[in-house]
Scaffold this active site. Structure first.
Site, mmCIF file in Angstrom:
data_model
loop_
_atom_site.group_PDB
_atom_site.id
_atom_site.type_symbol
_atom_site.label_atom_id
_atom_site.label_comp_id
_atom_site.label_asym_id
_atom_site.label_seq_id
_atom_site.Cartn_x
_atom_site.Cartn_y
_atom_site.Cartn_z
ATOM 1 N N CYS A 11 -17.859 18.869 -23.146
ATOM 2 C CA CYS A 11 -18.666 19.986 -22.693
ATOM 3 C C CYS A 11 -18.206 21.199 -23.482
ATOM 4 C CB CYS A 11 -18.440 20.253 -21.206
ATOM 5 S SG CYS A 11 -18.796 18.815 -20.167
ATOM 6 N N LEU A 68 -22.103 18.021 -20.969
ATOM 7 C CA LEU A 68 -22.437 16.663 -21.394
ATOM 8 C C LEU A 68 -22.112 15.792 -20.189
ATOM 9 C CD1 LEU A 68 -23.244 14.717 -23.754
ATOM 10 C CD2 LEU A 68 -20.813 14.350 -24.063
ATOM 11 N N ASN A 118 -14.006 21.530 -19.466
ATOM 12 C CA ASN A 118 -14.419 20.588 -20.498
ATOM 13 C C ASN A 118 -13.399 19.464 -20.432
ATOM 14 O OD1 ASN A 118 -15.109 19.243 -22.899
ATOM 15 N ND2 ASN A 118 -13.736 20.542 -24.090
ATOM 16 N N GLY A 119 -13.812 18.297 -19.970
ATOM 17 C CA GLY A 119 -12.801 17.251 -19.959
ATOM 18 C C GLY A 119 -13.132 16.052 -19.122
ATOM 19 N N THR A 178 -7.847 17.767 -46.040
ATOM 20 C CA THR A 178 -7.843 16.394 -45.523
ATOM 21 C C THR A 178 -8.755 16.261 -44.309
ATOM 22 O OG1 THR A 178 -5.529 16.410 -46.132
ATOM 23 C CG2 THR A 178 -6.302 14.519 -44.908
ATOM 24 N N ARG A 227 -12.464 16.221 -45.422
ATOM 25 C CA ARG A 227 -12.820 14.939 -46.044
ATOM 26 C C ARG A 227 -13.056 13.858 -44.995
ATOM 27 N NH1 ARG A 227 -7.991 14.352 -50.452
ATOM 28 N NH2 ARG A 227 -8.737 15.816 -52.038
#
Ligand SMILES: *[C@@H]1O[C@H](CO)[C@@H](O)[C@H](O)[C@H]1NC(C)=O
Length: 558
Positions: free
Chosen positions: A2, A51, A75-76, A316, A319
């Site tokens: 979320c 979500l 959020n979790g 990194t 990528r």
């Protein structure tokens, strides 16, 4: 996942301010496309983009306690919410959301309850009874969180930097394992595991204890009311996640709704090593496997969006994030909302190639601790934000608190690479799942050596990125980089290119400083060079250059 945004102590509490908060919160909508909520009260705002994974029908946020005096935006995922509800029998719950326990735990215990939560989370809680608030982030920083300060004296919290960077004078990444309390206006660490001190542990290696801890970590993450799957690159870590998940699917909550066949997902350039390896594992496990392809051009075309979403210029990370970002979109398009992923194992077990050169178990152990403590800046950030960009949630069983405790209490002499005794990197983990009677994975996969993620998607991916950047950044741009970017000066054209994109979206100095760079980013490299001077020839930030010395490392080690 979320998206949360909370602001306290605004001077301006007009309708215009409310509209502004809604606008900023909507910058996090990709994280939670299912519903939005905003609670405002005097000079406080708590916003949420949801979500819906557990209790999709009624778990909308912000969440409240019984008399609505406590408001929380989260959020979790709280994996032990059922046990916690048992302990909170006297409380009346309004929703089936796993996150509602936070409001009631606070009512019951005040500020000292965060350690009771088992899961990944960032939350902000307002206590209207005495106008105080707290914010907290999970132990390792699996979920992102930022804190900021406005010129009007306001304090801000947001899941992603983009929701507060324009309106705050200063901001930073909220430290994982910490709680902020308005009472004293400061951060303190709530997460105090035994390994934090970096003292060398002495518990003898017990493969079954390690195996059980990991199985438990995977099983508890099968808590879901929506379709899910596993990100399967075919490497050791993701293959173990898939093997355990597919074995236990039948006993899980998810089973009755989604059937017994596990979905697995892999992305790569056509013919890439990961696609081949993942297919083999999927065939062995009998999963419903989905292969996705991307081209170097599609990856390059996505870079601006990737950097906007993941909010870093670390080479990194970018990528490796790009294929994950592209894959997440495809996965979401299949109607899947949650995936399990293998991050964290390399940090816990010393899976990176330079660990081959660790001179003794003390230094080996300290380096693993240091890597875990930095995960929120690297792989956790990548895994969370690349998936959340498309409203997909990533769960990471290797970063289970209990599992980390077990794995980090093992005497590190067992984790050391020891060719004479047949111990390659991450041997303790491989051996724990080496079961002849009921094999989890075929032996050659269980003992397959590391392929770095960004390389496994196809050897021409990184070359393609470099070529593209070399065309965009001139020699004189790079020569003057230290004047244009005095902080964390990019050392290559590729780094310069990413930095330029980052600065376009996040021009403030505070934003720049949320990204590890300079001495700290060089740290792994520094450690590698300290352990073996020949690594100084391989200053590429990814593990890729290290692959070149992979064979050499073994030759030397013999
Ligand atoms: C507000 O009340 C809570 C719960 O009783 C308490 O834990 C917290 O310390 C209080 N905050 C202030 C600022 O007094």
């Amino acid at each position: 996942m979320c998206g949360i945004l909370a602001v306290f102590g605004c001077v301006d509490c007009s309708q215009a301010k409310r509209a502004r908060i809604l606008e900023l919160s909507s910058r996090l909508r990709h994280r939670g496309p299912d519903w939005s909520g905003l609670h405002s009260e005097e000079d406080c705002y708590l916003a949420h983009q949801r979500l819906a994974i557990v209790d999709p029908a009624s778990g909308d946020q912000p969440l409240y306690n019984e008399d609505k005096s406590i408001i929380v935006t989260v959020n979790g995922e709280i994996y032990n919410h059922k046990e916690l509800r048992e302990q909170l029998k006297s409380h009346k719950f309004n929703t089936g959301s796993d996150c509602e326990v936070i409001a009631h735990l606070y009512e019951e215990h005040g500020e000292d309850f965060v350690h009771m939560l088992d899961g990944m989370f960032s939350f902000v809680l307002l206590d209207t009874r005495n106008k105080s608030y707290i914010a907290a982030r999970d132990a390792i920083g699996i979920t992102p969180l930022y804190i900021g300060w406005g010129l009007d004296g306001s304090v801000w919290f947001a899941s992603e930097m983009k929701a507060l960077s324009d309106d705050c004078e200063q901001f930073m990444s909220f430290l994982p394992g910490h709680i902020y309390s308005s009472k004293n206006g400061g951060l303190r660490r709530w997460y105090n595991p035994p390994w934090w001190s970096e003292l060398v542990p002495s518990t003898p290696y017990d493969p079954l204890v390690l195996r059980n801890a990991f199985e438990k970590a995977v099983i508890k993450r099968l808590m879901t009311d929506v379709p899910f799957g596993v990100l399967l690159s075919g490497g050791l870590d993701s293959s173990l996640v898939a093997a355990v998940a597919s074995r236990h699917l039948v006993d899980s909550e998810a089973y009755c709704q989604w059937g017994s066949q596990l979905h697995t997902f892999c992305i790569g350039l056509k013919g890439s090593p990961d696609l081949v390896a993942a297919r083999e594992v999927a065939d062995y496990l009998g999963t419903r496997h989905h292969e996705f392809y991307f081209t170097v051009q599609e990856g390059i075309d996505a870079l601006e969006e990737v950097i906007y979403h993941i909010e870093t210029y670390d080479v990194t990370t970018i990528r490796a994030s790009t294929p994950m970002f592209l894959m997440s979109r495809k996965i979401k398009s299949l109607g899947v909302k949650m995936v399990l992923s293998g991050e964290g194992s390399d940090e816990i077990f010393g899976g990176y190639l330079y660990f081959h050169k660790a001179p003794n178990k003390e230094e080996f152990h300290e380096e693993t601790c240091r890597k875990i403590k930095a995960l929120h800046l690297y792989d956790c950030l990548r895994a969370n934000k690349s998936t959340s960009a498309w409203g997909l949630e990533a769960r990471v069983p290797f970063l289970d608190k209990e599992f980390i405790n077990v794995a980090m209490s093992i005497d590190p002499k067992w984790k050391m690479i020891d060719r004479d005794n047949g111990r390659i990197e991450k041997w303790v983990l491989r051996n724990a799942f080496d079961d002849d009677e009921k094999p989890y994975l075929p032996k050659h996969i269980l003992y397959r050596q590391k392929e770095q993620f960004s390389d496994g998607v196809g050897y021409s991916w990184i070359d393609g990125l470099r070529d593209h950047a070399n065309k965009q950044v001139t020699d004189s741009m790079l020569a003057n980089a230290n004047f244009v970017y005095p902080e964390n000066t990019p050392a290559t054209k590729e780094a310069y290119y990413y930095r330029k994109i980052f600065e376009k979206f996040f021009p403030k100095n505070a934003a720049r400083l949320t990204v590890p760079g300079g001495p700290s980013v060089a740290c792994s490299t520094a450690k590698a060079v300290e352990w073996d001077a020949s690594w100084s020839k391989n200053l590429d930030p990814s593990g890729r250059a290290a692959l070149g010395v992979h064979a050499a490392a073994y030759e030397d080690a013999k």
